[in-house]
Scaffold this active site. Structure first.
Site, PDB file in Angstrom:
ATOM      1  N   ARG A  47       1.265  -1.103   0.077  1.00 12.49           N
ATOM      2  CA  ARG A  47      -0.228  -0.204  -0.211  1.00 12.49           C
ATOM      3  C   ARG A  47       1.075   1.398   0.334  1.00 12.49           C
ATOM      4  O   ARG A  47       0.548   2.106  -0.443  1.00 12.49           O
ATOM      5  CB  ARG A  47      -0.808   0.031   1.364  1.00 12.49           C
ATOM      6  CG  ARG A  47      -1.883  -0.858   1.000  1.00 12.49           C
ATOM      7  CD  ARG A  47      -2.667  -0.703   2.506  1.00 12.49           C
ATOM      8  NE  ARG A  47      -4.251   0.198   2.210  1.00 12.49           N
ATOM      9  CZ  ARG A  47      -4.725   0.430   3.526  1.00 12.49           C
ATOM     10  NH1 ARG A  47      -4.515  -0.006   4.162  1.00 12.49           N
ATOM     11  NH2 ARG A  47      -5.345   2.426   2.945  1.00 12.49           N
ATOM     12  N   CYS A  82      -1.280   6.097   8.934  1.00  9.47           N
ATOM     13  CA  CYS A  82      -1.734   4.887   8.274  1.00  9.47           C
ATOM     14  C   CYS A  82      -2.628   5.581   7.260  1.00  9.47           C
ATOM     15  O   CYS A  82      -2.545   7.040   7.253  1.00  9.47           O
ATOM     16  CB  CYS A  82      -1.986   4.078   9.177  1.00  9.47           C
ATOM     17  SG  CYS A  82      -3.227   4.814  10.774  1.00  9.47           S
TER      18      CYS A  82
END
Length: 275
Positions: A180, A235
């Site tokens: 990611r 995040c």
């Protein structure tokens, strides 16, 4: 460990009046799962705090997928759970670490120092055949006073400044898994990649078998990070960055902030670049 307690400590202190246990189990794939699990069985005396209903605010145009909760509302819920300024709190999830760490970080943000994460989580407790119950506890309302620690939070403006000015005294840590971070895969957010200049330290590497690595092992994980720099962790939505925040603090890093809106907030501003 400074911020983590093991299950034997909890077993020993299970009936202490000044200890409150908080069940933070949650599933991003099935939002009701944590509450269902809690109602089925939980550690005796535990109260339930839901990631999205209690530990997050209302989703808007900005602020990310799990914006910070309204402080007044959160404090009211804490007080109704019998949590006061003097209460020692131990939070657990299923052992992932992230949901309990979100609660842990929020309590530190509110200025409460006596809060810990249960090492190994509920599953570790379950594996020991330690006491369980389906009884929902009720506590006398307590008084909880807020001493907001604004130094623990990084705003989107501060992150923009780090990116645009490439400040050497500040660094960004992306806590998501590598694919990611690299933008090879993005299952949730509308854009893939990371905030320019951020390094990658996947949060799950700070745990092994649902237990946090030791302080020394955490220092080794972050050996390429300068402790003199201001560190900003993020995040996808400000949840899985909190285990990294905890790990950094365990490793002795003092200057650590959470970008609570994280990547989902960053990309909500069209002008913000993605790497």
């Amino acid at each position: 460990m400074k911020y983590v307690k093991d299950k034997d400590w909890l077993l020993k202190n299970l009936n202490e009046n000044n200890v409150r246990i908080v069940d933070c189990r949650f599933s991003l794939a099935e939002s009701q799962k944590g509450k269902i699990e809690y109602l089925h069985q939980h550690v005796p005396g535990a109260v339930f705090f839901d990631l999205e209903k209690d530990l997050s605010g209302t989703v808007g145009e900005h602020g990310g997928r799990h914006p910070l909760p309204n402080v007044v509302e959160l404090v009211s819920k804490l007080e109704n759970a019998g949590i006061s300024d003097d209460t020692t709190i131990i939070a657990y999830d299923n052992g992932e670490g992230a949901y309990a760490a979100r609660f842990w970080w929020l309590l530190h943000y509110l200025g409460h120092e006596h809060v810990y994460v249960l090492d190994g989580g509920f599953n570790g407790w379950l594996n020991e055949n330690y006491p369980l119950t389906a009884n929902i506890p009720s506590y006398e309302k307590a008084d909880f006073h807020v001493n907001l620690k604004s130094e623990l939070i990084a705003t989107v403006e501060e992150v923009k400044e780090v990116v645009e000015k490439q400040q050497l005294n500040k660094m960004l840590i992306d806590s998501r898994e590598e694919k990611r971070y690299l933008g090879l895969e993005e299952p949730i957010d509308k854009k893939a990649g990371h905030i320019p200049g951020a390094i990658n330290k996947p949060w799950m590497e700070g745990l092994k078998g649902s237990k946090y690595l030791s302080a020394e092992e955490q220092r080794q994980r972050f050996s390429d990070v300068d402790a003199n720099q201001q560190i900003i962790v993020y995040c996808g939505s400000g949840v899985t960055a909190t285990p990294n925040f905890l790990a950094l603090k365990e490793a002795g890093f003092e200057k650590v902030k959470l970008y609570a809106g994280s990547f989902s907030d960053w990309i909500s501003y069209e002008e913000n670049k993605v790497e």
